[in-house]
Design a protein around this motif. Structure first.
Motif, PDB file in Angstrom:
ATOM      1  N   UNK A 203     -25.952  44.206  52.960  1.00  0.00           N
ATOM      2  CA  UNK A 203     -24.871  43.208  53.305  1.00  0.00           C
ATOM      3  C   UNK A 203     -23.837  43.874  54.324  1.00  0.00           C
ATOM      4  N   UNK A 204     -24.030  44.909  54.312  1.00  0.00           N
ATOM      5  CA  UNK A 204     -23.192  46.092  55.147  1.00  0.00           C
ATOM      6  C   UNK A 204     -21.636  45.867  54.668  1.00  0.00           C
ATOM      7  N   UNK A 205     -21.474  45.476  53.321  1.00  0.00           N
ATOM      8  CA  UNK A 205     -20.154  45.537  52.782  1.00  0.00           C
ATOM      9  C   UNK A 205     -19.583  46.960  52.670  1.00  0.00           C
ATOM     10  N   UNK A 206     -18.385  47.248  52.846  1.00  0.00           N
ATOM     11  CA  UNK A 206     -17.878  48.779  52.719  1.00  0.00           C
ATOM     12  C   UNK A 206     -17.237  48.911  51.524  1.00  0.00           C
ATOM     13  N   UNK A 207     -17.138  50.324  51.022  1.00  0.00           N
ATOM     14  CA  UNK A 207     -16.139  50.535  49.790  1.00  0.00           C
ATOM     15  C   UNK A 207     -16.095  51.943  49.815  1.00  0.00           C
ATOM     16  N   UNK A 208     -15.315  52.306  49.042  1.00  0.00           N
ATOM     17  CA  UNK A 208     -15.010  53.859  48.735  1.00  0.00           C
ATOM     18  C   UNK A 208     -15.633  54.170  47.336  1.00  0.00           C
ATOM     19  N   UNK A 209     -16.399  55.282  47.628  1.00  0.00           N
ATOM     20  CA  UNK A 209     -17.262  55.670  46.549  1.00  0.00           C
ATOM     21  C   UNK A 209     -16.782  56.834  45.929  1.00  0.00           C
ATOM     22  N   UNK A 210     -16.694  57.095  44.515  1.00  0.00           N
ATOM     23  CA  UNK A 210     -16.098  58.404  44.127  1.00  0.00           C
ATOM     24  C   UNK A 210     -17.073  58.834  42.662  1.00  0.00           C
ATOM     25  N   UNK A 211     -16.953  60.002  42.055  1.00  0.00           N
ATOM     26  CA  UNK A 211     -17.495  60.129  40.768  1.00  0.00           C
ATOM     27  C   UNK A 211     -16.891  59.447  39.747  1.00  0.00           C
ATOM     28  N   UNK A 212     -17.384  59.062  38.745  1.00  0.00           N
ATOM     29  CA  UNK A 212     -16.893  58.202  37.714  1.00  0.00           C
ATOM     30  C   UNK A 212     -16.208  59.470  36.830  1.00  0.00           C
ATOM     31  N   UNK A 213     -15.225  59.146  36.112  1.00  0.00           N
ATOM     32  CA  UNK A 213     -14.480  59.969  35.209  1.00  0.00           C
ATOM     33  C   UNK A 213     -15.344  59.695  33.963  1.00  0.00           C
ATOM     34  N   UNK A 214     -15.571  58.555  33.322  1.00  0.00           N
ATOM     35  CA  UNK A 214     -16.171  58.291  31.946  1.00  0.00           C
ATOM     36  C   UNK A 214     -17.487  58.355  32.017  1.00  0.00           C
ATOM     37  N   UNK A 215     -18.244  58.337  32.935  1.00  0.00           N
ATOM     38  CA  UNK A 215     -19.593  58.728  33.006  1.00  0.00           C
ATOM     39  C   UNK A 215     -19.987  59.216  34.400  1.00  0.00           C
ATOM     40  N   UNK A 216     -20.308  60.526  33.598  1.00  0.00           N
ATOM     41  CA  UNK A 216     -20.505  61.717  34.765  1.00  0.00           C
ATOM     42  C   UNK A 216     -21.575  61.634  35.666  1.00  0.00           C
ATOM     43  N   UNK A 217     -22.865  60.690  35.193  1.00  0.00           N
ATOM     44  CA  UNK A 217     -23.968  60.566  35.726  1.00  0.00           C
ATOM     45  C   UNK A 217     -23.938  59.295  36.649  1.00  0.00           C
ATOM     46  N   UNK A 218     -22.735  58.691  36.830  1.00  0.00           N
ATOM     47  CA  UNK A 218     -22.850  57.570  37.871  1.00  0.00           C
ATOM     48  C   UNK A 218     -21.770  57.586  38.602  1.00  0.00           C
ATOM     49  N   UNK A 219     -21.687  57.090  39.721  1.00  0.00           N
ATOM     50  CA  UNK A 219     -20.698  56.896  40.800  1.00  0.00           C
ATOM     51  C   UNK A 219     -19.966  55.417  40.626  1.00  0.00           C
ATOM     52  N   UNK A 220     -18.969  55.177  41.220  1.00  0.00           N
ATOM     53  CA  UNK A 220     -18.192  53.972  41.116  1.00  0.00           C
ATOM     54  C   UNK A 220     -17.594  53.739  42.445  1.00  0.00           C
ATOM     55  N   UNK A 221     -17.641  52.448  42.902  1.00  0.00           N
ATOM     56  CA  UNK A 221     -16.957  52.063  43.879  1.00  0.00           C
ATOM     57  C   UNK A 221     -15.968  51.097  43.441  1.00  0.00           C
ATOM     58  N   UNK A 222     -14.596  51.427  43.767  1.00  0.00           N
ATOM     59  CA  UNK A 222     -13.493  50.822  43.020  1.00  0.00           C
ATOM     60  C   UNK A 222     -13.055  49.487  44.113  1.00  0.00           C
ATOM     61  N   UNK A 223     -12.274  48.718  43.641  1.00  0.00           N
ATOM     62  CA  UNK A 223     -11.486  47.812  44.396  1.00  0.00           C
ATOM     63  C   UNK A 223     -12.307  47.095  45.541  1.00  0.00           C
TER      64      UNK A 223
ATOM     65  N   UNK B  16     -10.536  41.724  41.765  1.00  0.00           N
ATOM     66  CA  UNK B  16     -11.483  42.834  42.254  1.00  0.00           C
ATOM     67  C   UNK B  16     -12.678  43.094  41.491  1.00  0.00           C
ATOM     68  N   UNK B  17     -13.603  43.758  41.876  1.00  0.00           N
ATOM     69  CA  UNK B  17     -14.661  43.955  41.087  1.00  0.00           C
ATOM     70  C   UNK B  17     -14.957  45.528  41.159  1.00  0.00           C
ATOM     71  N   UNK B  18     -15.789  46.023  40.446  1.00  0.00           N
ATOM     72  CA  UNK B  18     -16.067  47.632  40.624  1.00  0.00           C
ATOM     73  C   UNK B  18     -17.618  47.627  40.620  1.00  0.00           C
ATOM     74  N   UNK B  19     -18.178  48.624  41.243  1.00  0.00           N
ATOM     75  CA  UNK B  19     -19.693  48.410  41.266  1.00  0.00           C
ATOM     76  C   UNK B  19     -20.113  50.014  40.813  1.00  0.00           C
ATOM     77  N   UNK B  20     -20.992  49.865  40.071  1.00  0.00           N
ATOM     78  CA  UNK B  20     -21.580  51.215  39.458  1.00  0.00           C
ATOM     79  C   UNK B  20     -23.069  51.422  40.282  1.00  0.00           C
ATOM     80  N   UNK B  21     -22.993  52.779  40.556  1.00  0.00           N
ATOM     81  CA  UNK B  21     -24.108  53.396  41.393  1.00  0.00           C
ATOM     82  C   UNK B  21     -24.591  54.425  40.773  1.00  0.00           C
ATOM     83  N   UNK B  22     -25.935  54.067  40.719  1.00  0.00           N
ATOM     84  CA  UNK B  22     -26.820  55.366  40.139  1.00  0.00           C
ATOM     85  C   UNK B  22     -27.141  56.196  41.270  1.00  0.00           C
ATOM     86  N   UNK B  23     -26.568  57.687  41.383  1.00  0.00           N
ATOM     87  CA  UNK B  23     -26.963  58.382  42.588  1.00  0.00           C
ATOM     88  C   UNK B  23     -28.676  58.753  42.837  1.00  0.00           C
ATOM     89  N   UNK B  24     -28.722  58.861  43.870  1.00  0.00           N
ATOM     90  CA  UNK B  24     -30.115  59.065  44.256  1.00  0.00           C
ATOM     91  C   UNK B  24     -30.493  60.823  44.120  1.00  0.00           C
TER      92      UNK B  24
END
Lengths: 165, 303
Positions: B180-200, B242-250
């Motif tokens: 979709x080309x939607x943008x976001x800011x991704x960071x490492x998750x504090x509570x789940x160290x194996x996943x990444x999160x896109x906030x806001x 707002x939503x948050x998207x959880x991402x499984x790192x490649x």
């Protein structure tokens, strides 16, 4: 004493051969019985007593490999020695051909006795005569006869081989 | 009649006694129960016939069997060694092929480095890697593996580089939903160290499970188009629209053995090919050696 020692050495050598390289010359399931050759020549050379007890001991040695058939090979070789004693008196024992035919008949008889004990039915035994025992006896004759001929020609052991008397 | 053993005169009964006894013993043995036969066989085997048995090596202990067992044992050992070597070579080959495949896809310079240490403490995932061309690398350079983006260089000490992984909560990256080309800011998750999160993430944005997330190229750290991972979960924030998207790192920091530090190519970064492993690879003839810093890959030069 010397002759007894020679028989013991011969038995030992043939036992080693039978346990080591003879299985490798098995052809179509047929395997020569060199031990019968020893019993045969001991019987011809030394008479009934020597033949019977040699066959009995050799048979036991074979039988301890399959204890559930203990006595089978002993019986077969003992009967062979009896047969040799009985038949050899009626033929010319100095003729290699006659001795060869006699040996073939004895080998066939031994194979048939063993086969009778091992067969599960009469039909299987009758079929086995033509499928296994007859060719097996011929194969044994070829090897024992060939070995005897080589020994007599190369080493001059005529009193041990076909000219048993 | 002459006694066959001593050569003396013997009665007919005595002369037949021995052979008949042997015959009877044979028949008796044949008629005995199996259990008794086994006992007798064992006794004979280890007493009277022990010398014979030892000399002849009857049955499994025979000379032929021993030779066969020895030959098969040697064959099995050799085959086992060959198999182990084959597995190792096969694994190495697979890994190198993947690395080579990645190299061929890149238009920029890739500096190979080897992971020498992993830290996964309170400060987040950090890798310590070693390379021979450390002098050409600057702080902030992205670090990639065949699976995708792994992190960036945060410090340097001689030939060793400190790489902060994407899964580290201190790492941030500007990313895109490839679909979709939607943008976001991704960071490492504090509570789940194996996943990444896109906030806001605005609720109007269309992030869906399974979407591939790539770097957007905004900022000076990561070039555009590096695969980051795939969306695994989208959830509504507790407060606000707002939503948050959880991402499984490649790329997994725990599985990385060889990594590449990405440097801008000499010809500039304007017309890069796609970075994704699923894209078709250029021809092998496009491989070019550079000045020793690594291998430079690009499209085949036009004639």
């Amino acid at each position: 004493m010397i002759q007894g020692l020679r028989i013991a050495v011969a038995v030992f050598v043939v036992l080693v051969a039978q346990g080591t390289w003879v299985p490798r010359i098995s052809w179509l399931g047929w395997q020569p019985d060199l031990l019968l050759g020893v019993v045969f020549f001991v019987s011809l050379k030394k008479g009934l007593h020597w033949g019977v007890w040699t066959g009995f001991i050799i048979g036991l040695l074979v039988d301890i490999e399959q204890p559930e058939r203990l006595g089978l090979h002993s019986l077969a070789y003992v009967l062979s020695a009896f047969g040799i004693e009985r038949w050899s008196k009626n033929f010319d024992r100095s003729s290699p051909i006659v001795v060869g035919i006699l040996f073939f008949l004895i080998a066939l008889g031994t194979e048939t006795i063993r086969g009778f004990a091992l067969s599960e039915s009469l039909l299987q035994w009758l079929i086995g005569i033509f499928r296994w025992y007859l060719p097996g006896a011929l194969y044994t004759l070829l090897w024992v006869g060939g070995t005897s001929w080589i020994l007599s020609r190369v080493f001059g052991w005529k009193d041990w081989v076909l000219h048993a008397t | 009649m002459i006694n066959p053993w001593r050569g003396k005169q013997s009665t007919p009964v005595r002369s037949w006694a021995g052979p008949v006894a042997a015959l009877l013993v044979s028949i008796t043995l044949l008629a005995l129960p199996d259990r008794v036969c086994h006992t007798i066989g064992s006794v004979l085997e280890y007493s009277v016939f022990a010398p014979y048995r030892y000399a002849v090596g009857w049955g499994q202990g025979s000379l032929a069997a021993r030779l066969e067992v020895r030959r098969l044992s040697k064959l099995e050992t050799t085959a086992g060694l060959d198999q182990m070597q084959m597995q190792e070579v096969s694994e190495e080959n697979r890994r190198l092929r993947r690395l080579l495949g990645l190299r061929r896809r890149a238009a920029d310079i890739l500096i190979p480095a080897t992971v020498v240490s992993r830290e996964r403490g309170r400060g987040g995932d950090v890798l310590l890697v070693e390379t021979d061309a450390a002098e050409t690398i600057r702080t902030g350079s992205p670090v990639i593996v065949p699976e995708g983006l792994l992190g960036s260089v945060v410090s340097q000490d001689g030939t060793r580089l400190r790489v902060r992984c994407l899964t580290n909560p201190q790492t941030t990256a500007s990313v895109l939903d490839q679909r979709t080309r939607d943008e976001g800011i991704l960071r490492g998750a504090l509570r789940d160290r194996d996943r990444l999160v896109i906030l806001d993430v605005p609720v109007q944005a269309d992030w869906q499970v399974g979407d591939r997330v790539i770097t957007s190229g905004l900022g000076d750290v990561f070039p555009r188009g590096l695969l980051v991972g795939t969306v695994e979960q989208v959830e509504r924030e507790a407060t606000g629209p707002l939503e948050r998207a959880w991402v499984r790192p490649a790329a997994s920091p725990s599985r990385a053995e060889e990594v590449f530090v990405l440097l801008p190519g000499a010809a500039g970064t304007g017309d890069r090919p796609d970075w994704f492993p699923s894209d078709p690879e250029p021809a092998l003839s496009t491989l070019q050696l550079d000045d020793g810093r690594g291998l430079t890959f690009g499209l085949a030069p036009s004639p």
